[in-house]
Design a protein around this motif. Structure first.
Motif, mmCIF file in Angstrom:
data_model
loop_
_atom_site.group_PDB
_atom_site.id
_atom_site.type_symbol
_atom_site.label_atom_id
_atom_site.label_comp_id
_atom_site.label_asym_id
_atom_site.label_seq_id
_atom_site.Cartn_x
_atom_site.Cartn_y
_atom_site.Cartn_z
ATOM 1 N N GLY A 88 16.522 64.269 45.812
ATOM 2 C CA GLY A 88 16.280 63.635 44.515
ATOM 3 C C GLY A 88 14.816 63.290 44.331
ATOM 4 O O GLY A 88 14.239 63.479 43.250
ATOM 5 N N LEU A 89 14.197 62.789 45.389
ATOM 6 C CA LEU A 89 12.768 62.470 45.346
ATOM 7 C C LEU A 89 11.948 63.748 45.205
ATOM 8 O O LEU A 89 10.998 63.800 44.408
ATOM 9 N N ARG A 90 12.306 64.783 45.949
ATOM 10 C CA ARG A 90 11.599 66.052 45.861
ATOM 11 C C ARG A 90 11.649 66.608 44.427
ATOM 12 O O ARG A 90 10.639 67.018 43.864
ATOM 13 N N ARG A 91 12.838 66.586 43.829
ATOM 14 C CA ARG A 91 13.016 67.128 42.482
ATOM 15 C C ARG A 91 12.186 66.352 41.461
ATOM 16 O O ARG A 91 11.583 66.934 40.552
ATOM 17 N N ALA A 92 12.129 65.026 41.610
ATOM 18 C CA ALA A 92 11.358 64.199 40.678
ATOM 19 C C ALA A 92 9.868 64.470 40.803
ATOM 20 O O ALA A 92 9.149 64.544 39.800
ATOM 21 N N VAL A 93 9.386 64.632 42.040
ATOM 22 C CA VAL A 93 7.958 64.887 42.248
ATOM 23 C C VAL A 93 7.599 66.289 41.762
ATOM 24 O O VAL A 93 6.621 66.484 41.028
ATOM 25 N N GLU A 94 8.390 67.281 42.163
ATOM 26 C CA GLU A 94 8.083 68.659 41.787
ATOM 27 C C GLU A 94 8.219 68.877 40.278
ATOM 28 O O GLU A 94 7.534 69.720 39.709
ATOM 29 N N GLY A 95 9.076 68.083 39.631
ATOM 30 C CA GLY A 95 9.244 68.198 38.192
ATOM 31 C C GLY A 95 8.237 67.397 37.397
ATOM 32 O O GLY A 95 8.283 67.400 36.158
ATOM 33 N N GLY A 96 7.326 66.694 38.088
ATOM 34 C CA GLY A 96 6.295 65.927 37.408
ATOM 35 C C GLY A 96 6.789 64.635 36.780
ATOM 36 O O GLY A 96 6.090 64.038 35.957
ATOM 37 N N ARG A 97 7.956 64.159 37.192
ATOM 38 C CA ARG A 97 8.522 62.930 36.616
ATOM 39 C C ARG A 97 8.211 61.697 37.447
ATOM 40 O O ARG A 97 8.474 60.583 37.013
ATOM 41 N N LEU A 98 7.691 61.906 38.656
ATOM 42 C CA LEU A 98 7.368 60.778 39.534
ATOM 43 C C LEU A 98 6.081 61.084 40.289
ATOM 44 O O LEU A 98 5.934 62.162 40.866
ATOM 45 N N ALA A 99 5.148 60.131 40.278
ATOM 46 C CA ALA A 99 3.917 60.237 41.051
ATOM 47 C C ALA A 99 4.124 59.532 42.384
ATOM 48 O O ALA A 99 4.404 58.331 42.416
ATOM 49 N N LEU A 100 4.015 60.277 43.470
ATOM 50 C CA LEU A 100 4.276 59.745 44.805
ATOM 51 C C LEU A 100 2.966 59.560 45.555
ATOM 52 O O LEU A 100 2.283 60.522 45.897
ATOM 53 N N GLU A 101 2.606 58.316 45.796
ATOM 54 C CA GLU A 101 1.395 57.978 46.542
ATOM 55 C C GLU A 101 1.766 57.815 48.007
ATOM 56 O O GLU A 101 2.590 56.962 48.364
ATOM 57 N N ASP A 102 1.160 58.625 48.851
ATOM 58 C CA ASP A 102 1.566 58.735 50.248
ATOM 59 C C ASP A 102 0.620 57.980 51.166
ATOM 60 O O ASP A 102 -0.608 58.096 51.042
ATOM 61 N N TYR A 103 1.203 57.203 52.066
ATOM 62 C CA TYR A 103 0.455 56.501 53.108
ATOM 63 C C TYR A 103 1.164 56.724 54.441
ATOM 64 O O TYR A 103 2.259 57.297 54.489
ATOM 65 N N SER A 104 0.582 56.248 55.513
ATOM 66 C CA SER A 104 1.234 56.352 56.817
ATOM 67 C C SER A 104 2.151 55.154 57.054
ATOM 68 O O SER A 104 2.102 54.151 56.328
ATOM 69 N N ASN A 105 2.975 55.262 58.094
ATOM 70 C CA ASN A 105 3.875 54.162 58.432
ATOM 71 C C ASN A 105 3.146 52.966 59.021
ATOM 72 O O ASN A 105 3.746 51.892 59.152
#
Length: 331
Positions: A88-105
């Motif tokens: 679900g997260l992948r589909r939202a990001v790839e579809g341009g509906r969600l901006a995912l800001e990535d950091y480390s753990n």
């Protein structure tokens, strides 16, 4: 007089959430303790445009993203471990509906710590010199990113280090194993950054698998990692992390984890999942019926059940909790 903060789940979402807010949860492992039930209720009440903050992605973020409720997210890990990438997260990001800001753990709990201490920024060396620093989903046309992790000079050593933005989300819905009616909470198993998150958030709602008599808190005060003074409300919701696990209480539901992630891979599958597993129940008992009482019993036969043994004498019955919730909701 003891302050009773018990309220129903639906009331907690109505009272403490709104469209466009910064919402944090998922501070435990991607298949472990997380307030997934709170995320389902967010969808039931139609919350939109959420800025989700999760130390680790979980099925809650997977669901919120797949359903279109979250449009921004910041997290340190986006998979579901053995169950694969979060579709679900992948589909939202790839579809341009969600901006995912990535950091480390490591960066995420440090940012929670900075928020808890009210620092202007968090000095750290993690993520520096990588695309975690140079790429920003919130400024996609800028490379290298200027405002995600800018560098500052350490006045003592003279070296350049990263300056991370502290996190102070509007609300943190935190799943715990045990809580009393005031919100004093005990977590079994991997804690991850729930301690720091509880101090960083502007408001905290506790989602507890079980409610205990205050005598339990007096017996084990050193195990209370989230004290009542920082808790706004307490929700009693057994199997709140389902289909994920809660150490000492129940195992991960492997069959449903796979079913859920497969469904969230498509728009049609997501719509069917929402109809079957989000909109289909009306209260806590019908939620448990939906999972299946036999299935619940099977999941509760966990090899980690011994972890709960010291606390069992203080666990209140569902009827007792219902009476206390009625009193708390009336306050």
């Amino acid at each position: 007089m003891t302050q009773n903060k018990l309220i129903p789940l639906a009331e907690a979402v109505r009272r403490y959430t709104w469209d466009g807010m910064q919402y944090a949860s998922g501070a435990a492992l991607p298949i472990g303790s997380d307030a997934v039930a709170f995320g389902r209720e967010l969808l039931r009440q139609g919350r939109r445009d959420l800025h989700a903050i999760f130390h680790c992605s979980s099925q809650q973020l997977n669901l919120l993203a797949g359903a279109g409720a979250a449009t921004k997210a910041e997290c340190g890990f986006t998979g579901l471990e053995v169950f694969g990438f979060a579709n679900g997260l992948r589909r939202a990001v790839e579809g341009g509906r969600l901006a995912l800001e990535d950091y480390s753990n490591l960066a995420m709990p440090l940012r929670y710590l900075g928020g808890a201490l009210n620092w202007p920024f968090v000095p750290a060396t993690t993520n520096i010199g990588s695309d975690l620093q140079y790429r920003s989903a919130f400024a996609p046309d800028q490379y290298p990113a200027q405002t995600k992790i800018p560098t500052v000079i350490d006045p003592f050593s003279g070296r350049a280090i990263g300056a991370f933005r502290p996190l102070q989300p509007d609300l943190a819905a935190i799943h715990v194993t045990l809580a009393d009616v005031r919100g004093n909470s005990i977590m079994l198993g991997t804690e991850w950054s729930r301690f720091e998150l509880s101090r960083a958030a502007k408001r905290v709602v506790i989602i507890a698998d079980a409610i205990v008599d205050p005598g339990c808190i007096r017996q084990f005060p050193n195990l209370v990692r989230i004290p009542d003074i920082i808790v706004e409300a307490v929700v009693y919701w057994p199997f709140a992390a389902w289909p994920q696990s809660s150490p000492g209480m129940y195992d991960v539901d492997e069959e449903h984890m796979n079913l859920m992630n497969k469904a969230l891979a498509t728009e049609a599958g997501t719509a069917q999942y929402l109809a079957d597993y989000v909109e289909s129940y009306g209260d806590r008992d019908s939620y448990l019926d939906l999972i299946g009482r036999d299935r619940l019993a099977e999941l509760a036969r966990t090899e980690t059940a011994f972890l709960l043994d010291p606390y069992r004498p203080w666990i209140l019955s569902p009827d007792d909790v219902a009476r206390l919730t009625a009193k708390g909701d009336a306050q």
